[in-house]
Motif scaffolding. Structure first.
Motif, PDB file in Angstrom:
ATOM      1  N   LYS A   1     -49.674 123.592 -94.691  1.00 36.60           N
ATOM      2  CA  LYS A   1     -48.627 124.504 -95.169  1.00 36.60           C
ATOM      3  C   LYS A   1     -47.258 124.072 -94.646  1.00 36.60           C
ATOM      4  O   LYS A   1     -46.269 124.022 -95.395  1.00 36.60           O
TER       5      LYS A   1
ATOM      6  N   ARG B   1     -44.354 129.524-103.206  1.00 34.47           N
ATOM      7  CA  ARG B   1     -45.338 130.399-103.839  1.00 34.47           C
ATOM      8  C   ARG B   1     -44.866 130.732-105.254  1.00 34.47           C
ATOM      9  O   ARG B   1     -43.665 130.857-105.502  1.00 34.47           O
TER      10      ARG B   1
ATOM     11  N   ASN C   1     -45.008 133.515-106.806  1.00 36.56           N
ATOM     12  CA  ASN C   1     -44.369 134.833-106.896  1.00 36.56           C
ATOM     13  C   ASN C   1     -43.220 135.013-105.907  1.00 36.56           C
ATOM     14  O   ASN C   1     -42.597 136.065-105.852  1.00 36.56           O
TER      15      ASN C   1
ATOM     16  N   SER D   1     -40.772 131.547-100.146  1.00 31.48           N
ATOM     17  CA  SER D   1     -41.876 131.331 -99.214  1.00 31.48           C
ATOM     18  C   SER D   1     -42.476 129.957 -99.482  1.00 31.48           C
ATOM     19  O   SER D   1     -43.036 129.711-100.552  1.00 31.48           O
TER      20      SER D   1
ATOM     21  N   SER E   1     -47.372 127.925 -99.749  1.00 28.67           N
ATOM     22  CA  SER E   1     -48.373 128.224-100.767  1.00 28.67           C
ATOM     23  C   SER E   1     -49.603 127.327-100.669  1.00 28.67           C
ATOM     24  O   SER E   1     -50.718 127.773-100.913  1.00 28.67           O
TER      25      SER E   1
ATOM     26  N   SER F   1     -54.266 127.670 -99.755  1.00 24.63           N
ATOM     27  CA  SER F   1     -54.432 129.110 -99.579  1.00 24.63           C
ATOM     28  C   SER F   1     -55.196 129.412 -98.286  1.00 24.63           C
ATOM     29  O   SER F   1     -56.339 128.983 -98.110  1.00 24.63           O
TER      30      SER F   1
ATOM     31  N   ARG G   1     -56.319 135.565-105.535  1.00 31.04           N
ATOM     32  CA  ARG G   1     -55.017 135.022-105.126  1.00 31.04           C
ATOM     33  C   ARG G   1     -54.247 134.485-106.324  1.00 31.04           C
ATOM     34  O   ARG G   1     -53.024 134.557-106.367  1.00 31.04           O
TER      35      ARG G   1
ATOM     36  N   ALA H   1     -50.206 134.974-106.226  1.00 30.66           N
ATOM     37  CA  ALA H   1     -49.808 134.574-104.881  1.00 30.66           C
ATOM     38  C   ALA H   1     -50.046 133.088-104.648  1.00 30.66           C
ATOM     39  O   ALA H   1     -49.448 132.487-103.745  1.00 30.66           O
ATOM     40  N   HIS H   2     -50.932 132.491-105.458  1.00 27.83           N
ATOM     41  CA  HIS H   2     -51.256 131.073-105.335  1.00 27.83           C
ATOM     42  C   HIS H   2     -51.573 130.498-106.702  1.00 27.83           C
ATOM     43  O   HIS H   2     -51.853 131.227-107.655  1.00 27.83           O
TER      44      HIS H   2
ATOM     45  N   ASP I   1     -54.083 125.449-105.058  1.00 30.30           N
ATOM     46  CA  ASP I   1     -53.955 125.996-103.702  1.00 30.30           C
ATOM     47  C   ASP I   1     -55.277 126.556-103.200  1.00 30.30           C
ATOM     48  O   ASP I   1     -55.693 126.302-102.060  1.00 30.30           O
TER      49      ASP I   1
END
Length: 240
Positions: free
Chosen positions: A129, A136, A138, A142, A145, A148, A184, A189-190, A194
């Motif tokens: 990461k 990410r 969404n 951030s 991503s 995960s 996810r 979110a991913h 991921d």
């Protein structure tokens, strides 16, 4: 002389400790778990090809949300504390079993297996990461991503359960891990690559540590150094 012997033995102990940890950390590469690692790596790479994620319904998952608004439910299932709970429960059973005078050591073995697999897998995931820094879907701000963490934790948990318990527990654990991973993507979110990468890391460590422990039971080689009045006594024991 005595102090020198103590220092020598201490160095040997530290060397053995770090050798064991290195072997465990490298277990996804040095054991038959490497097949899972290679397959997962190739699959992750395939989903980086243009058009591949869409072909397997990544956009449809995000748009249609077949799991509904499941973020809270599956977010809990992919947290590392679930793995920690397993460690605590089985180590507690080990202590109770030990106090009762029973020699059954499966509880401790399961606890240690989960602890090692989860920590090594989580460490690799965090390193990737920080290194890759992929935004990410969404939240572009951030940059964590890939891969995960939820998928990593869930599949590390499932692979330990599958190797330490009856087959039906393994099927259930892997099914729940798959739902955690899909959720996810469902919650945006991913991306698919991921969660595939996270699942690969978690499974590879769960299996890798298992194979390493299995090998150590099949072939035990132990070197012991014991101080004596005339020097140091060396004992080498091999059991097949």
């Amino acid at each position: 002389m005595v102090l020198g012997k103590i220092l020598f033995l201490s160095c040997l102990s530290f060397a053995s400790f770090f050798e064991d940890r290195f072997n465990e950390f490298a277990s996804p590469v040095t054991t038959p778990a490497s097949y899972s690692l290679i397959a997962g790596t190739l699959l992750t790479s395939a989903f980086l090809i243009d058009g591949m994620p869409e072909s397997f319904g990544e956009d449809s998952l995000v748009k249609n949300k077949p799991l509904g608004s499941s973020e809270m439910i599956w977010d809990i299932g992919g947290q590392l504390w679930v793995n920690a709970g397993y460690v605590g429960i089985f180590y507690g059973l080990h202590l109770l079993n030990k106090n009762s005078g029973s020699k059954n050591n499966n509880y401790k073995k399961r606890s240690v297996h989960m602890l090692k697999s989860s920590l090594y897998a989580a460490t690799w995931t965090q390193l990737l990461k920080i290194t890759v820094r992929e935004p990410r879907p969404n939240n572009p701000n951030s940059l964590y991503s890939f891969p995960s963490g939820h998928a990593t934790h869930a599949f590390a948990f499932a692979s330990v359960v599958a190797t330490e318990h009856e087959w039906y527990w393994g099927v259930g654990a892997y099914s729940l891990a798959a739902l955690v991973a899909i959720s996810r993507v469902n919650d945006n979110a991913h991306r698919l690559h991921d969660v595939i990468a996270g699942a690969t890391i978690g499974m590879s460590y769960g299996l890798g540590v298992h194979y390493l422990e299995k090998k150590s039971f099949q072939e035990v080689k132990k070197i012991s150094f014991l101080p004596s009045t005339n020097g140091i006594f060396l004992n080498y024991n091999t059991k097949l």
